[in-house]
Design a protein around this motif. Structure first.
Motif, mmCIF file in Angstrom:
data_model
loop_
_atom_site.group_PDB
_atom_site.id
_atom_site.type_symbol
_atom_site.label_atom_id
_atom_site.label_comp_id
_atom_site.label_asym_id
_atom_site.label_seq_id
_atom_site.Cartn_x
_atom_site.Cartn_y
_atom_site.Cartn_z
ATOM 1 N N ALA A 63 7.272 4.853 -0.509
ATOM 2 C CA ALA A 63 7.780 4.417 -1.883
ATOM 3 C C ALA A 63 8.917 5.150 -2.162
ATOM 4 N N THR A 68 4.660 4.912 -6.652
ATOM 5 C CA THR A 68 3.725 4.871 -5.667
ATOM 6 C C THR A 68 3.672 3.284 -5.416
ATOM 7 N N ASP A 115 2.757 7.892 0.428
ATOM 8 C CA ASP A 115 2.673 7.199 -1.196
ATOM 9 C C ASP A 115 2.475 5.803 -1.180
ATOM 10 N N THR A 117 -0.897 3.027 -1.193
ATOM 11 C CA THR A 117 -2.321 2.783 -1.367
ATOM 12 C C THR A 117 -2.575 1.233 -1.394
#
Length: 157
Positions: A63, A68, A115, A117
């Motif tokens: 990121a 994020t 970083d 998800t």
């Protein structure tokens, strides 16, 4: 990571997009959207991810500073099953979640992904969708979106 599951038309994608985009400023998020289909390949999935992630070093993607990245995969279980029973785009994402990265396809060195998800939505295994493997599902908090009742649909429309 969160996986929304439910039949078509229950609003899985709308719910996830609303939740993510409402949190962009508060949580300093950068959202990457991927739409899977039966023709989605692992190479194209990796290209899309690499193009949208920031290159921090030759072997590190992630990121931008202070943010994020949230990757939202719609129709996670749509890619075609290959002859050995795997779905290569899903296996690439599983490798990214489980091992923290993937290999460069040209020079064959490991690239860490930090970083980042993953969130996803999928329907039940029917009509071109395949079951999502337990090896992939184990990374997610699974949420089921129930089918709307006729009464609820009348109130909405």
């Amino acid at each position: 990571p969160c996986l929304l599951n439910g039949v078509s038309g229950t609003g899985k994608s709308v719910i996830m997009n609303a939740a993510l985009f409402d949190s962009v400023d508060d949580l300093n998020l950068q959202i990457i959207g991927l739409q899977f289909s039966a023709q989605t390949s692992s190479a194209r999935t990796q290209e899309s991810l690499e193009a949208k992630l920031k290159v921090k070093r030759k072997n590190l993607l992630g990121a931008p500073q202070g943010k994020t990245v949230v990757v939202f995969v719609d129709d996670l279980n749509m890619p075609a099953v290959e002859q050995f029973g795997a779905q290569p785009p899903i296996e690439l994402l599983r490798q990214m979640l489980g091992m923290g990265g993937f290999y460069d396809r040209k020079q064959l060195f490991w690239k860490d992904v930090k970083d980042v998800t993953l969130t996803a939505a999928c329907g039940p295994p029917e009509g071109g969708r395949s079951p999502t493997t337990p090896r992939m599902v184990r990374f997610f908090h699974l949420m089921f979106i129930p089918e709307l009742t006729e009464e609820t649909l009348r109130k909405i429309y």
